[in-house]
Structure formats: structure tokens, C-alpha cells
Design an enzyme around this catalytic site. Structure first.
Site, PDB file in Angstrom:
ATOM      1  N   ASP A  51      -0.154   5.329   0.956  1.00 22.67           N
ATOM      2  CA  ASP A  51      -0.439   6.259   2.743  1.00 22.67           C
ATOM      3  C   ASP A  51      -1.058   5.454   3.558  1.00 22.67           C
ATOM      4  O   ASP A  51      -1.305   4.534   3.960  1.00 22.67           O
ATOM      5  CB  ASP A  51      -1.554   6.572   2.210  1.00 22.67           C
ATOM      6  CG  ASP A  51      -1.518   7.587   1.111  1.00 22.67           C
ATOM      7  OD1 ASP A  51      -0.975   8.567   0.533  1.00 22.67           O
ATOM      8  OD2 ASP A  51      -2.258   7.149  -0.218  1.00 22.67           O
ATOM      9  N   ASP A  56       0.850  -1.052  -0.177  1.00 24.04           N
ATOM     10  CA  ASP A  56      -0.423   0.130  -0.222  1.00 24.04           C
ATOM     11  C   ASP A  56       0.698   1.450  -0.164  1.00 24.04           C
ATOM     12  O   ASP A  56       2.104   1.231   0.287  1.00 24.04           O
ATOM     13  CB  ASP A  56      -0.789  -0.127   1.589  1.00 24.04           C
ATOM     14  CG  ASP A  56      -1.807   0.959   1.576  1.00 24.04           C
ATOM     15  OD1 ASP A  56      -2.631   1.435   0.685  1.00 24.04           O
ATOM     16  OD2 ASP A  56      -1.288   1.900   2.340  1.00 24.04           O
TER      17      ASP A  56
END
Length: 214
Positions: A6, A4
Site C-alpha cells: 500500500d 511494500d
């Protein structure tokens, strides 16, 4: 390796929270932190605007996303780096491991953060952003798309996520080796959703110790 962006590679939740606040202020609503974490964090803004009840029902979700993206890009200098993130990606790159980043953010934000904030864009083989899928997290579509592009089976991947919706997306995709990065959600929440291990940051030694110990 599946990553991922953020909350996993960068500490940007404060920026995204301000973008959402801009949206809430526009519609004159109040969303407390518990509700925000449950319904908004880690998800594509367009999905949230379409699915979460509010005075924005029926409005142009993509137009709102464009405004929020502009706000976010104006705040990109405030984004921090999760300790160890750059070193971890570089280490896997040196080992010849192909890497994909799967994010609920738009392409402009992802490319800017990977290139300018992290300085690792050349080490990321695949980027799947919000506009590349029909359904965002917790749908597994983004991670399945990334695995297909890398030419790997989800079950063979090591993945890193910081949000409940992201971990759910990985589990739905068939990924078993999930490291929960406890920057925005507590470890217990991440393991309850399906993370096999949790770490407070991405220092390579810490990650190796946790993963090799199980």
C-alpha cells in the site's frame, strides 16, 4: 527485491484512511492528519490499537481489524496503481529476480490487490502479511522473514517503501539499498529515515536512472 504494497505498488491510502475513520467514528474520537501520519499510517492496525492511547484501550484489536478489513475489501475498486508498478515487477521477473511483498495489511487484502488490482500475483514469490509476524513495521521482522524465505541477505536486496515506518523497518533489517516512493510521505522524510534514493513513481526507466546514478 523487497516491496511494500500500500502506497508503494498501489494508491490505497484514501481507502485505509476511510477505514480508520470508521474506527474513529465508532469510538467518537477525532484524529487530525498530522497525528494520523505520525501514529497510524503504514502500521498494522492491531499494533496501533494496542499501543496508541485511546478509548479503545483493552478492546479486542483483532475484532476491530476484521471490521476494518471488511470495509477495505468493499472499497477495493477505488484503489489505483502507482504508475510503473506493474511494469517494474514484470521487468524484474523477466530478469529472474525473486520478489517479496511485505505489508502491514492482512492476507485477504494483500492477495486481492496483488491478484485483481495489479494482476501480478504469479510474479510475487513471497507475501508476508500482518498475520505472519509478531510485530509489524517499524519492526524489521517482516522484512527479515521475507529475506529468509527468499534465501537472500538483506544487504543484497533492493527495496521499495513509501512510509517512514516501512523505511525504518528496512533499515532495522539491514537493508541498505532503499528506494523511497514519495506517494504518501515527502522525499525528505523518507531520506531522513534511511532511504538512499527517492522517486515519485515506479516507472522502470526512472527507477533505473536514480539507482544507477549513485
Amino acid at each position: 527485491m523487497l516491496l511494500d504494497l500500500d502506497g508503494t505498488l498501489v494508491l490505497s491510502e484514501g481507502v485505509h484512511r476511510r477505514c480508520w475513520q470508521h474506527f474513529f467514528d465508532h469510538w467518537g474520537v477525532t484524529v487530525d492528519e498530522r497525528e494520523y501520519r505520525r501514529g497510524y499510517m503504514g502500521r498494522r492496525p492491531a499494533d496501533v490499537i494496542r499501543e496508541v492511547a485511546g478509548p479503545w484501550a483493552g478492546s479486542d484489536a483483532q475484532a476491530a481489524v476484521r471490521v476494518m478489513t471488511g470495509v477495505a475489501l468493499g472499497l477495493v475498486a477505488e484503489v489505483g496503481i502507482v504508475p510503473g508498478a506493474v511494469d517494474l515487477v514484470r521487468l524484474f521477473g523477466d530478469l529472474g529476480v525473486r520478489t517479496a511483498v511485505v505489508t502491514s495489511a492482512g492476507r485477504d487484502w494483500a492477495e486481492r490487490v496483488l491478484a485483481d488490482t495489479l494482476g501480478i500475483r504469479e510474479l510475487v514469490d513471497v507475501v508476508v502479511s500482518a498475520g505472519d509476524v509478531a510485530l509489524g513495521k517499524p519492526s524489521p521482522e517482516g522484512y527479515l522473514t521475507a529475506c529468509a524465505a527468499l534465501g537472500v541477505r538483506p544487504v543484497d536486496c533492493l527495496a521499495f517503501e513509501d512510509s517512514s515506518s516501512g523505511v525504518r523497518a528496512l533499515v532495522g533489517a539491514g537493508v541498505r539499498n532503499i528506494v523511497g516512493v514519495a506517494t504518501t510521505a515527502p522525499p525528505g522524510e523518507l531520506t531522513a529515515r534511511g532511504a538512499r534514493w527517492t522517486v515519485p513513481d515506479l516507472h522502470p526507466g526512472r527507477v533505473a536512472a536514480v539507482v544507477s546514478g549513485n
